[in-house]
Motif scaffolding. Structure first.
Motif, short mmCIF file in Angstrom:
data_model
loop_
_atom_site.label_atom_id
_atom_site.label_comp_id
_atom_site.label_asym_id
_atom_site.label_seq_id
_atom_site.Cartn_x
_atom_site.Cartn_y
_atom_site.Cartn_z
N SER A 103 0.71 -1.09 0.18
CA SER A 103 -0.06 -0.01 0.02
C SER A 103 0.92 1.37 0.08
O SER A 103 0.58 2.20 -0.53
CB SER A 103 -0.96 0.06 1.45
N THR A 104 2.07 1.14 0.75
CA THR A 104 2.94 2.35 0.80
C THR A 104 3.32 2.54 -0.75
O THR A 104 3.53 3.82 -1.04
CB THR A 104 4.09 2.17 1.80
N LEU A 105 3.75 1.53 -1.54
CA LEU A 105 4.39 1.62 -2.81
C LEU A 105 3.46 2.20 -3.76
O LEU A 105 3.68 3.09 -4.17
CB LEU A 105 4.70 0.43 -3.04
N LEU A 106 2.38 1.75 -3.64
CA LEU A 106 1.16 2.05 -4.52
C LEU A 106 0.85 3.65 -4.49
O LEU A 106 0.16 4.18 -5.24
CB LEU A 106 -0.05 1.21 -4.65
N LEU A 107 0.61 4.05 -3.18
CA LEU A 107 0.20 5.25 -2.72
C LEU A 107 1.27 6.22 -3.15
O LEU A 107 0.81 7.40 -3.77
CB LEU A 107 -0.13 5.41 -1.20
N GLN A 108 2.48 6.02 -3.01
CA GLN A 108 3.74 6.73 -3.64
C GLN A 108 3.41 6.68 -5.33
O GLN A 108 3.59 7.78 -5.76
CB GLN A 108 4.95 6.24 -3.21
N ALA A 109 3.38 5.73 -5.70
CA ALA A 109 3.26 5.71 -7.33
C ALA A 109 2.09 6.20 -7.68
O ALA A 109 2.28 7.13 -8.68
CB ALA A 109 3.02 4.10 -7.86
N ALA A 110 0.81 6.35 -7.00
CA ALA A 110 -0.25 7.02 -7.57
C ALA A 110 -0.09 8.57 -7.47
O ALA A 110 -0.63 9.19 -8.16
CB ALA A 110 -1.72 6.91 -6.27
N ALA A 128 -10.08 2.40 6.06
CA ALA A 128 -10.89 3.66 5.84
C ALA A 128 -10.23 4.65 5.16
O ALA A 128 -8.84 4.89 5.08
CB ALA A 128 -11.53 4.16 7.29
N SER A 129 -10.78 5.94 4.84
CA SER A 129 -10.21 6.88 4.01
C SER A 129 -9.25 7.68 4.92
O SER A 129 -8.27 8.21 4.41
CB SER A 129 -11.40 7.93 3.45
N ALA A 130 -9.68 7.76 6.23
CA ALA A 130 -8.94 8.35 7.19
C ALA A 130 -7.39 7.86 7.55
O ALA A 130 -6.64 8.60 7.61
CB ALA A 130 -9.53 8.40 8.69
N GLN A 131 -7.42 6.54 7.23
CA GLN A 131 -6.11 5.72 7.52
C GLN A 131 -5.31 5.82 6.37
O GLN A 131 -3.94 6.10 6.37
CB GLN A 131 -6.43 4.14 7.68
N VAL A 132 -5.89 6.20 5.23
CA VAL A 132 -5.00 6.29 3.84
C VAL A 132 -4.53 7.56 3.74
O VAL A 132 -3.22 8.00 3.40
CB VAL A 132 -5.78 6.14 2.61
N ARG A 133 -5.31 8.65 4.30
CA ARG A 133 -4.90 10.10 4.72
C ARG A 133 -3.56 10.28 5.44
O ARG A 133 -2.78 11.07 5.36
CB ARG A 133 -5.85 11.03 4.93
N MET A 134 -3.65 9.43 6.56
CA MET A 134 -2.51 9.44 7.56
C MET A 134 -1.37 9.23 7.15
O MET A 134 -0.45 9.41 7.08
CB MET A 134 -3.04 8.55 8.95
N ARG A 135 -1.42 7.89 6.21
CA ARG A 135 0.00 7.31 5.45
C ARG A 135 0.39 8.41 4.58
O ARG A 135 1.40 8.64 4.44
CB ARG A 135 -0.52 6.14 4.78
N ALA A 136 -0.79 9.13 3.69
CA ALA A 136 -0.21 10.16 3.05
C ALA A 136 0.51 11.25 3.69
O ALA A 136 1.40 12.01 3.12
CB ALA A 136 -1.44 10.72 2.27
N GLN A 137 -0.32 11.58 4.73
CA GLN A 137 0.45 12.72 5.50
C GLN A 137 1.92 12.45 5.93
O GLN A 137 2.88 13.28 6.06
CB GLN A 137 -0.34 12.93 6.67
N ARG A 138 1.98 11.20 6.51
CA ARG A 138 3.41 10.54 6.97
C ARG A 138 4.50 10.60 5.77
O ARG A 138 5.53 10.68 6.13
CB ARG A 138 3.29 9.17 7.47
N LEU A 139 3.92 10.18 4.64
CA LEU A 139 4.84 10.19 3.25
C LEU A 139 4.81 11.58 2.69
O LEU A 139 5.83 11.67 1.57
CB LEU A 139 4.46 9.15 2.29
N GLY A 140 4.28 12.49 3.18
CA GLY A 140 4.18 13.93 2.60
C GLY A 140 3.73 13.81 1.28
O GLY A 140 4.25 14.69 0.34
N LEU A 141 2.63 13.25 1.07
CA LEU A 141 2.17 13.22 -0.20
C LEU A 141 0.75 13.94 -0.31
O LEU A 141 -0.35 13.84 -1.21
CB LEU A 141 1.65 11.65 -0.72
#
Length: 455
Positions: A103-110, A128-141
């Protein structure tokens, strides 16, 4: 039993009728009406029956078509594994162990594809959408123009994709999707097959690239029916050991590029970072020459990669000594031990054998045979191979050493990393300009006598 009704067709215009006549009423052609032969015999409910379809257009092998356009995301390692970028209308299946970083790889690729101008939708069925947003925040995306949804209903997802018409859709994961016309639970064989078929067909018709995330079984294979891997265009495996920071993205099938290509990433606190020179990374922690340590010059896809084989041979107190392997084929290790004992007279009975590929890398190339044999002999004889030497070659059951492909690329990579010598089979095509001192061996017996003074 009712008799099947005959059908007559005009060869000139294709008009159909229920009876024969000398002249076609549609086009006026004489003697052009013939009786149609059924496509297959049997009842229409169980076979194709007599109903005929339309003729498809055929072309010859010399037909020239422009290659499909590709979109690069800017992650060089991912673009390399995809064969040079993302092809419109392609279906890609990505598998890997839980928590490995799919999921980390594909979110970065997206985020990269969206920033390059590709309208992208990320559909999560596991978070949930909130969990994906938290990952995006951690990755700076958080600034990436990726549209997000959390849904598992296949009909709703396809309706949304048909309305929005993105260029790329990522489905995480295919095992959580369910179709309302299939009477089984999500993740079952029928649900996974149906969801994969519908999404793949939809991608081809609409020209939308679809990336499907797949769970894996305990054997490391993608869960679900094998037909899913046949449906898609590209199958990628995301590999790695939990104790190592390295991650390998490996292509095992690719209709738009070379198979067995790899991309190397390093897991960091801010996501996955590309590794531009994996050979230097895998050998970065290598210590001074030690018994059982041998560097193998391998080829993964189109890329030369140098990795370290480590072997340990110790007396065993068990009636059946242990044979433990990490990163290599255990069956091939048994074969090499048998060849060493049968052809070279070097027994390993009563000895535990441990073999490891440093850095968590997995090697499947037969060219690693000689490096494994050298590591085993080095550990058994307690004699270290020189640190600046790389080893490669395939071992046959007769004990002969067979040459391997892309020898010149292996040697160039070794020279780039500071190696000065290589041990290779006799008939290897060395080429010119390698700059290494090449020691050629004809068979395993000669290798043992030359390097270890025995045999």
């Amino acid at each position: 039993m009712a008799k099947a009704q005959k059908t007559f067709t005009c060869n000139a215009c294709g008009a159909s009728s229920s009876k024969w006549s000398g002249r076609c009423e549609a086009c006026g052609e004489w003697n052009s009406i013939v009786e149609e032969v059924p496509l297959s015999s049997g009842p229409a409910s169980k076979s194709l029956g007599g109903k005929r379809g339309s003729t498809i257009k055929l072309t010859d092998l010399s037909t020239e078509e422009t290659p499909p356009p590709r979109t690069e995301c800017g992650m060089g390692e991912l673009d390399r594994v995809l064969g040079g970028g993302l092809v419109p209308g392609s279906a890609i299946l990505v598998g890997g162990d839980p928590g490995i970083g799919k999921s980390t790889l594909l979110l970065q690729a997206a985020a990269k594809f969206a920033q390059s101008g590709l309208p992208t939708i990320y559909v999560s069925g596991e978070e949930a959408s909130a969990q994906v947003r938290m990952r995006a925040q951690r990755l700076g995306l958080t600034d990436a123009p990726v549209r997000l949804a959390a849904e598992t209903n296949l009909r709703d997802i396809m309706t949304t994709l048909d309305t929005e018409r993105p260029a790329l859709a990522i489905i995480d994961s295919i095992q959580t999707m369910w179709a309302d016309h299939v009477d089984s639970a999500p993740g079952s064989v029928s649900q996974v097959r149906t969801a994969a078929h519908e999404l793949t067909t939809f991608a081809k018709k609409r020209g939308i690239s679809v990336v499907l995330v797949g769970h894996v079984t305990k054997d490391g294979q993608i869960a679900g029916p094998r037909v899913v891997e046949h449906m898609v265009d590209t199958v990628l495996y995301f590999e790695g050991e939990r104790g190592h920071q390295f991650r390998i993205l490996r292509a095992v099938k690719n209709r738009f590029g070379p198979a067995d290509e790899i991309g190397v990433f390093e897991m960091t606190g801010k996501g996955l970072a590309e590794v531009l020179n994996p050979s230097a990374l895998f050998l970065s922690d290598r210590e001074d020459p030690a018994p059982g340590s041998v560097v193998f010059a391998g080829i993964e896809g189109t890329r030369p990669v140098l990795v370290e084989f480590q072997a340990l041979v110790a007396p065993s107190s068990l009636s059946q000594p242990r044979r433990s392997v990490l990163g290599w084929d255990s069956g091939r290790l048994a074969m090499i031990l048998a060849v060493l004992e049968s052809r070279c007279g070097i027994p390993f009975a009563g000895l535990d054998v441990y073999l490891n590929v440093a850095g968590g890398m997995k090697i499947s190339e037969p060219a690693a045979d000689l490096a494994v044999a050298a590591a085993l002999l080095s550990a058994r004889e307690d004699a270290a191979i020189p640190k600046e030497t790389v080893v490669f070659g395939e071992i046959s059951l007769s004990g002969a050493l067979r040459p391997v492909g892309q020898t010149e690329n292996r040697l160039k990579e070794a020279q780039k990393l500071g190696f000065t010598a290589a041990i290779a089979p006799t008939r290897s095509k060395i080429g010119s300009g390698s700059g290494l001192k090449i020691q050629k061996m004809a068979d395993l017996t000669g290798f043992v006598g030359e390097i270890f003074g025995a045999g």
